[in-house]
Design a protein around this motif. Structure first.
Motif, PDB file in Angstrom:
ATOM      1  N   PRO A  55      21.592-116.659 -38.628  1.00  0.00           N
ATOM      2  CA  PRO A  55      20.837-116.530 -39.875  1.00  0.00           C
ATOM      3  C   PRO A  55      20.786-115.060 -40.284  1.00  0.00           C
ATOM      4  O   PRO A  55      20.880-114.157 -39.439  1.00  0.00           O
ATOM      5  CB  PRO A  55      19.443-117.048 -39.496  1.00  0.00           C
ATOM      6  CG  PRO A  55      19.672-117.914 -38.301  1.00  0.00           C
ATOM      7  CD  PRO A  55      20.805-117.285 -37.548  1.00  0.00           C
ATOM      8  N   VAL A  56      20.637-114.814 -41.574  1.00  0.00           N
ATOM      9  CA  VAL A  56      20.689-113.443 -42.079  1.00  0.00           C
ATOM     10  C   VAL A  56      19.448-113.139 -42.915  1.00  0.00           C
ATOM     11  O   VAL A  56      18.779-114.036 -43.430  1.00  0.00           O
ATOM     12  CB  VAL A  56      21.963-113.194 -42.916  1.00  0.00           C
ATOM     13  CG1 VAL A  56      23.203-113.291 -42.036  1.00  0.00           C
ATOM     14  CG2 VAL A  56      22.055-114.171 -44.083  1.00  0.00           C
ATOM     15  N   VAL A  57      19.185-111.845 -43.054  1.00  0.00           N
ATOM     16  CA  VAL A  57      18.043-111.363 -43.822  1.00  0.00           C
ATOM     17  C   VAL A  57      18.538-110.661 -45.080  1.00  0.00           C
ATOM     18  O   VAL A  57      19.284-109.679 -45.002  1.00  0.00           O
ATOM     19  CB  VAL A  57      17.186-110.394 -42.983  1.00  0.00           C
ATOM     20  CG1 VAL A  57      16.111-109.727 -43.851  1.00  0.00           C
ATOM     21  CG2 VAL A  57      16.543-111.135 -41.814  1.00  0.00           C
ATOM     22  N   ALA A  58      18.145-111.189 -46.224  1.00  0.00           N
ATOM     23  CA  ALA A  58      18.385-110.522 -47.504  1.00  0.00           C
ATOM     24  C   ALA A  58      17.083-109.883 -47.944  1.00  0.00           C
ATOM     25  O   ALA A  58      15.997-110.340 -47.567  1.00  0.00           O
ATOM     26  CB  ALA A  58      18.867-111.517 -48.548  1.00  0.00           C
ATOM     27  N   LEU A 294      12.661-120.481 -40.600  1.00  0.00           N
ATOM     28  CA  LEU A 294      13.839-120.221 -39.772  1.00  0.00           C
ATOM     29  C   LEU A 294      14.000-121.326 -38.736  1.00  0.00           C
ATOM     30  O   LEU A 294      15.103-121.854 -38.528  1.00  0.00           O
ATOM     31  CB  LEU A 294      13.679-118.867 -39.087  1.00  0.00           C
ATOM     32  CG  LEU A 294      14.827-118.401 -38.187  1.00  0.00           C
ATOM     33  CD1 LEU A 294      16.075-118.113 -38.993  1.00  0.00           C
ATOM     34  CD2 LEU A 294      14.398-117.150 -37.406  1.00  0.00           C
ATOM     35  N   GLN A 295      12.905-121.717 -38.106  1.00  0.00           N
ATOM     36  CA  GLN A 295      12.953-122.781 -37.109  1.00  0.00           C
ATOM     37  C   GLN A 295      13.286-124.132 -37.737  1.00  0.00           C
ATOM     38  O   GLN A 295      13.810-125.024 -37.065  1.00  0.00           O
ATOM     39  CB  GLN A 295      11.601-122.872 -36.390  1.00  0.00           C
ATOM     40  CG  GLN A 295      11.228-121.650 -35.581  1.00  0.00           C
ATOM     41  CD  GLN A 295      11.909-121.595 -34.230  1.00  0.00           C
ATOM     42  OE1 GLN A 295      12.651-122.483 -33.855  1.00  0.00           O
ATOM     43  NE2 GLN A 295      11.660-120.537 -33.476  1.00  0.00           N
ATOM     44  N   ASP A 299      19.081-120.550 -43.317  1.00  0.00           N
ATOM     45  CA  ASP A 299      20.194-119.662 -42.967  1.00  0.00           C
ATOM     46  C   ASP A 299      20.073-118.286 -43.611  1.00  0.00           C
ATOM     47  O   ASP A 299      20.581-117.306 -43.067  1.00  0.00           O
ATOM     48  CB  ASP A 299      21.518-120.299 -43.397  1.00  0.00           C
ATOM     49  CG  ASP A 299      21.788-121.603 -42.690  1.00  0.00           C
ATOM     50  OD1 ASP A 299      22.255-121.565 -41.543  1.00  0.00           O
ATOM     51  OD2 ASP A 299      21.517-122.676 -43.272  1.00  0.00           O
ATOM     52  N   ILE A 300      19.439-118.215 -44.795  1.00  0.00           N
ATOM     53  CA  ILE A 300      19.256-116.944 -45.503  1.00  0.00           C
ATOM     54  C   ILE A 300      17.773-116.792 -45.817  1.00  0.00           C
ATOM     55  O   ILE A 300      17.189-117.633 -46.510  1.00  0.00           O
ATOM     56  CB  ILE A 300      20.068-116.883 -46.807  1.00  0.00           C
ATOM     57  CG1 ILE A 300      21.547-117.157 -46.554  1.00  0.00           C
ATOM     58  CG2 ILE A 300      19.886-115.527 -47.487  1.00  0.00           C
ATOM     59  CD1 ILE A 300      22.376-117.276 -47.825  1.00  0.00           C
ATOM     60  N   LEU A 301      17.166-115.729 -45.305  1.00  0.00           N
ATOM     61  CA  LEU A 301      15.763-115.434 -45.557  1.00  0.00           C
ATOM     62  C   LEU A 301      15.687-114.261 -46.529  1.00  0.00           C
ATOM     63  O   LEU A 301      16.137-113.159 -46.198  1.00  0.00           O
ATOM     64  CB  LEU A 301      15.048-115.077 -44.254  1.00  0.00           C
ATOM     65  CG  LEU A 301      15.155-116.090 -43.107  1.00  0.00           C
ATOM     66  CD1 LEU A 301      14.568-115.485 -41.831  1.00  0.00           C
ATOM     67  CD2 LEU A 301      14.454-117.386 -43.463  1.00  0.00           C
ATOM     68  N   VAL A 302      15.117-114.473 -47.707  1.00  0.00           N
ATOM     69  CA  VAL A 302      15.002-113.407 -48.704  1.00  0.00           C
ATOM     70  C   VAL A 302      13.599-112.820 -48.594  1.00  0.00           C
ATOM     71  O   VAL A 302      12.612-113.465 -48.932  1.00  0.00           O
ATOM     72  CB  VAL A 302      15.273-113.924 -50.121  1.00  0.00           C
ATOM     73  CG1 VAL A 302      15.205-112.766 -51.123  1.00  0.00           C
ATOM     74  CG2 VAL A 302      16.641-114.593 -50.191  1.00  0.00           C
TER      75      VAL A 302
END
Length: 323
Positions: A55-58, A294-295, A299-302
């Motif tokens: 997962p990624v952080v935007a 997230l759990q 996949d993308i956390l803004v």
């Protein structure tokens, strides 16, 4: 003796893998790409499935300075909000964002009514300022977005951005723009699996490949229906792993947007003296919201607050260690 192997599920489906951003070899100018999705098991249950892409952080950047964000959030960001380019650079260079989510709030009729040309200039400015992939998000005013987003899509042609958002009532213009300029797409729906599937069906019926779509089921913050939101996202992931192609899409969540609109994050110490330090309370609310989703399979956390974004990168490191 019962082991993890005894509890292992065998899934027939998997989440689509989607690449955001294009390097020079691919016709773009990004120095790296971000790939999301590809999971073939429930989140972080590594004994039964793979998480090939972390997962990624935007981080969220606006094309205009926000004028109603709580003081602790505004203070943490500082003067960089006066320039989208400076803001984006700070997100990447100082706070470690994997992507930038450029929100074109200044084009909304109630918040500046900026022209499509001005919006396209902001897109080019951010693309020049940073080398990470870009998410371009409209103002959520359908009529204005239908004018603005095609121009922004053209301005970023070849960069393989992620454009948002296509809804059940307003999807054709954005789908056509993404088809023309090689971008990927965010499909938006309420917290309702049937509507989410319907939006994805409508998009696919225009000939747009679902392999280039990310789902956004509008969420809420901790304390505002989180149990329901979590259960819907979990049901969506189970449907995808069970072979439902219309749900087998990566998921994006607008964490900061939701967390910083609730009273628990916005209230000052004078207003709520028993709620704790206002400078940490909002950050914790954003982190708790992000960790829950997230759990659930995001996949993308803004994110908005720099400390919250950095905290979530550490959480992801603990769940999916770097190779």
């Amino acid at each position: 003796m019962t082991t993890l192997s005894d509890a292992k599920e065998k899934w027939s489906g998997a989440i689509n893998a989607l690449a955001i951003g294009a390097t020079a070899d691919e016709g773009g100018t990004r120095t790296s790409i971000v790939t999301v999705g590809g999971e073939n098991g429930l989140p972080f249950m590594h004994y039964e499935g793979e998480t090939p892409n972390r997962p990624v952080v935007a981080m969220e950047v606006w094309d205009r300075p926000p004028d109603d964000w709580p003081e602790p959030l505004a203070a943490a960001l500082g003067d960089v909000v006066k320039s989208p380019a400076d803001w984006a650079r700070a997100c990447v260079d100082q706070w470690g964002a994997d992507l930038i989510c450029l929100k074109l709030m200044g084009t909304h009729p109630d918040f500046g009514d900026r022209s499509p040309e001005e919006a396209a200039a902001a897109v080019r400015e951010v693309l020049e300022a940073v080398s990470v992939p870009l998410i371009i998000w409209g103002s959520d005013n359908d009529e204005k977005d239908n004018e603005v987003m095609p121009r922004c899509s053209q301005a970023a042609a070849g960069e393989r951005c992620l454009l948002g958002s296509a809804t059940e009532d307003n999807y054709k213009t954005l789908v056509a723009a993404c088809q023309a300029d090689g971008h990927s797409l965010v499909s938006e729906s309420p917290i309702d699996i049937n509507i989410a599937k319907q939006v994805n069906i409508l998009i696919s019926e225009m000939g747009f490949p679902l392999e280039r779509v990310v789902m956004y089921q509008t969420t809420g913050a901790l304390g505002y229906g989180m149990e329901y939101i979590y259960s819907i996202q979990e049901r969506g992931r189970l449907a995808a792993l069970g072979g439902d192609k219309m749900m087998a899409l990566p998921v994006i969540c607008m964490i900061g947007q939701e967390a910083w609109r609730v009273k628990e994050a916005r209230a000052s110490a004078e207003e709520q003296p028993t709620w704790g330090d206002e400078r940490s309370r909002g950050v914790l609310w954003e982190v708790a919201t992000a960790t829950s989703l997230l759990q659930a399979g995001s996949d993308i956390l803004v994110m908005r607050h720099p400390e919250a974004a950095q905290a979530m990168k550490r959480v992801i490191d603990s769940l999916v260690p770097q190779a």
